[in-house]
Write a protein that holds these residues in place. Structure first.
Motif, PDB file in Angstrom:
ATOM      1  N   MET A   1       0.731  -1.092  -0.013  1.00 11.34           N
ATOM      2  CA  MET A   1      -0.099  -0.122  -0.042  1.00 11.34           C
ATOM      3  C   MET A   1       0.952   1.242  -0.041  1.00 11.34           C
ATOM      4  N   ALA A   2       2.031   1.033   0.663  1.00 17.22           N
ATOM      5  CA  ALA A   2       3.028   2.217   0.793  1.00 17.22           C
ATOM      6  C   ALA A   2       3.235   2.782  -0.743  1.00 17.22           C
ATOM      7  N   VAL A   3       3.795   1.824  -1.458  1.00 14.52           N
ATOM      8  CA  VAL A   3       4.264   1.909  -2.890  1.00 14.52           C
ATOM      9  C   VAL A   3       3.104   2.616  -3.654  1.00 14.52           C
ATOM     10  N   ASN A   4       1.947   2.189  -3.651  1.00 14.12           N
ATOM     11  CA  ASN A   4       0.882   2.775  -4.308  1.00 14.12           C
ATOM     12  C   ASN A   4       0.667   4.165  -3.787  1.00 14.12           C
ATOM     13  N   GLU A  14       3.591  15.358 -10.957  1.00 14.20           N
ATOM     14  CA  GLU A  14       4.345  15.237 -12.451  1.00 14.20           C
ATOM     15  C   GLU A  14       3.136  15.534 -13.528  1.00 14.20           C
ATOM     16  N   GLY A  15       2.075  15.447 -12.964  1.00 15.06           N
ATOM     17  CA  GLY A  15       0.807  15.777 -13.965  1.00 15.06           C
ATOM     18  C   GLY A  15       0.161  14.586 -14.569  1.00 15.06           C
ATOM     19  N   ILE A  16       0.776  13.308 -14.091  1.00 16.92           N
ATOM     20  CA  ILE A  16       0.553  12.106 -14.610  1.00 16.92           C
ATOM     21  C   ILE A  16      -0.777  11.254 -13.732  1.00 16.92           C
ATOM     22  N   GLU A  17      -1.622  10.793 -14.453  1.00 13.82           N
ATOM     23  CA  GLU A  17      -2.625  10.105 -13.988  1.00 13.82           C
ATOM     24  C   GLU A  17      -1.938   8.819 -13.237  1.00 13.82           C
ATOM     25  N   PRO A  18      -2.031   8.819 -11.895  1.00 11.91           N
ATOM     26  CA  PRO A  18      -1.562   7.475 -11.222  1.00 11.91           C
ATOM     27  C   PRO A  18      -2.192   6.278 -11.350  1.00 11.91           C
ATOM     28  N   GLY A  19      -1.750   5.112 -11.264  1.00 13.76           N
ATOM     29  CA  GLY A  19      -2.447   3.999 -11.344  1.00 13.76           C
ATOM     30  C   GLY A  19      -2.972   3.736  -9.712  1.00 13.76           C
ATOM     31  N   ASP A  20      -3.969   2.582  -9.728  1.00 21.96           N
ATOM     32  CA  ASP A  20      -4.368   2.320  -8.593  1.00 21.96           C
ATOM     33  C   ASP A  20      -4.023   0.661  -8.457  1.00 21.96           C
ATOM     34  N   PHE A  21      -3.069   0.361  -7.387  1.00 26.44           N
ATOM     35  CA  PHE A  21      -2.627  -0.908  -7.178  1.00 26.44           C
ATOM     36  C   PHE A  21      -3.016  -1.367  -5.843  1.00 26.44           C
ATOM     37  N   SER A  22      -4.281  -0.631  -5.177  1.00 30.02           N
ATOM     38  CA  SER A  22      -4.620  -1.066  -3.982  1.00 30.02           C
ATOM     39  C   SER A  22      -5.164  -2.653  -3.857  1.00 30.02           C
ATOM     40  N   PHE A  23      -5.785  -2.881  -5.043  1.00 27.91           N
ATOM     41  CA  PHE A  23      -6.372  -4.242  -5.304  1.00 27.91           C
ATOM     42  C   PHE A  23      -5.465  -5.323  -5.038  1.00 27.91           C
ATOM     43  N   PHE A  24      -4.139  -5.157  -5.691  1.00 28.38           N
ATOM     44  CA  PHE A  24      -2.980  -6.024  -6.099  1.00 28.38           C
ATOM     45  C   PHE A  24      -2.323  -6.110  -4.472  1.00 28.38           C
ATOM     46  N   ALA A  25      -2.222  -5.026  -3.883  1.00 24.43           N
ATOM     47  CA  ALA A  25      -1.759  -4.910  -2.627  1.00 24.43           C
ATOM     48  C   ALA A  25      -2.399  -5.647  -1.698  1.00 24.43           C
ATOM     49  N   GLU A  26      -3.784  -5.792  -1.772  1.00 26.17           N
ATOM     50  CA  GLU A  26      -4.686  -6.433  -0.953  1.00 26.17           C
ATOM     51  C   GLU A  26      -4.403  -7.842  -0.937  1.00 26.17           C
ATOM     52  N   GLN A  27      -4.294  -8.202  -2.319  1.00 24.53           N
ATOM     53  CA  GLN A  27      -4.173  -9.643  -2.795  1.00 24.53           C
ATOM     54  C   GLN A  27      -2.917 -10.172  -2.275  1.00 24.53           C
ATOM     55  N   LEU A  28      -2.059  -9.460  -2.569  1.00 25.63           N
ATOM     56  CA  LEU A  28      -0.662  -9.747  -2.034  1.00 25.63           C
ATOM     57  C   LEU A  28      -0.199 -10.094  -0.499  1.00 25.63           C
ATOM     58  N   GLU A  29      -0.939  -8.982   0.274  1.00 25.68           N
ATOM     59  CA  GLU A  29      -0.949  -9.184   1.800  1.00 25.68           C
ATOM     60  C   GLU A  29      -1.699 -10.439   2.106  1.00 25.68           C
ATOM     61  N   ASN A  30      -2.525 -10.833   1.412  1.00 22.84           N
ATOM     62  CA  ASN A  30      -3.448 -12.025   1.672  1.00 22.84           C
ATOM     63  C   ASN A  30      -2.737 -13.454   0.992  1.00 22.84           C
ATOM     64  N   MET A  31      -1.507 -13.051   0.372  1.00 25.98           N
ATOM     65  CA  MET A  31      -1.118 -14.265  -0.331  1.00 25.98           C
ATOM     66  C   MET A  31      -1.840 -14.810  -1.415  1.00 25.98           C
ATOM     67  N   PHE A  32      -2.649 -14.050  -2.129  1.00 25.11           N
ATOM     68  CA  PHE A  32      -3.778 -14.248  -3.203  1.00 25.11           C
ATOM     69  C   PHE A  32      -4.374 -15.344  -2.395  1.00 25.11           C
ATOM     70  N   LEU A  33      -4.994 -15.246  -1.280  1.00 24.85           N
ATOM     71  CA  LEU A  33      -6.101 -16.402  -0.755  1.00 24.85           C
ATOM     72  C   LEU A  33      -7.126 -15.716  -0.369  1.00 24.85           C
ATOM     73  N   ASP A  34      -8.072 -16.188  -0.224  1.00 30.27           N
ATOM     74  CA  ASP A  34      -9.319 -15.711   0.350  1.00 30.27           C
ATOM     75  C   ASP A  34      -8.942 -14.752   1.847  1.00 30.27           C
ATOM     76  N   PRO A  35      -9.258 -13.628   2.051  1.00 31.59           N
ATOM     77  CA  PRO A  35      -8.886 -12.898   3.285  1.00 31.59           C
ATOM     78  C   PRO A  35      -9.337 -13.699   4.593  1.00 31.59           C
ATOM     79  N   LEU A  36     -10.441 -14.428   4.540  1.00 32.25           N
ATOM     80  CA  LEU A  36     -10.787 -15.127   5.645  1.00 32.25           C
ATOM     81  C   LEU A  36      -9.672 -16.118   6.022  1.00 32.25           C
ATOM     82  N   LEU A  37      -9.236 -17.020   5.230  1.00 35.28           N
ATOM     83  CA  LEU A  37      -8.257 -17.829   5.253  1.00 35.28           C
ATOM     84  C   LEU A  37      -7.133 -17.312   6.095  1.00 35.28           C
TER      85      LEU A  37
END
Length: 97
Positions: A1-4, A14-37
């Protein structure tokens, strides 16, 4: 999330539209598993075990639903395809819920 947040701040300056990597960061944080697991780790069930029993406890609407399924699974722990150590962790975790 920090990199995002960093890329959003730098690119916006710089006037450039940034990307949104929050979904990827959340998935990475949960090791691409269901967050409940991954949440079960806080209840004493490591992710390595929860991924092995996920077909018995998912889908679940929310954490309380998942915990109820785990408690219902307690009488069948000995029949699960887990090592003796994993079964002892499961018994302990379920007894503490």
């Amino acid at each position: 999330m920090a990199v995002n947040k960093i890329q959003a701040d730098v690119l916006a300056k710089e006037g450039i539209e940034p990307g949104d990597f929050s979904f990827f960061a959340e998935q990475l944080e949960n090791m691409f598993l269901d967050p409940l697991l991954t949440a079960l780790d806080e209840y004493g069930i490591p992710t390595q075990i929860s991924t092995q029993i996920k077909n018995l406890i998912l889908p679940s609407e929310h954490l309380n639903d998942l915990l109820a399924k785990l408690r219902a699974l307690a009488p069948r722990i000995e029949r699960l395809q887990l090592t003796g150590f994993e079964k002892s962790l499961m018994r302990w975790a379920v007894s503490e819920m």
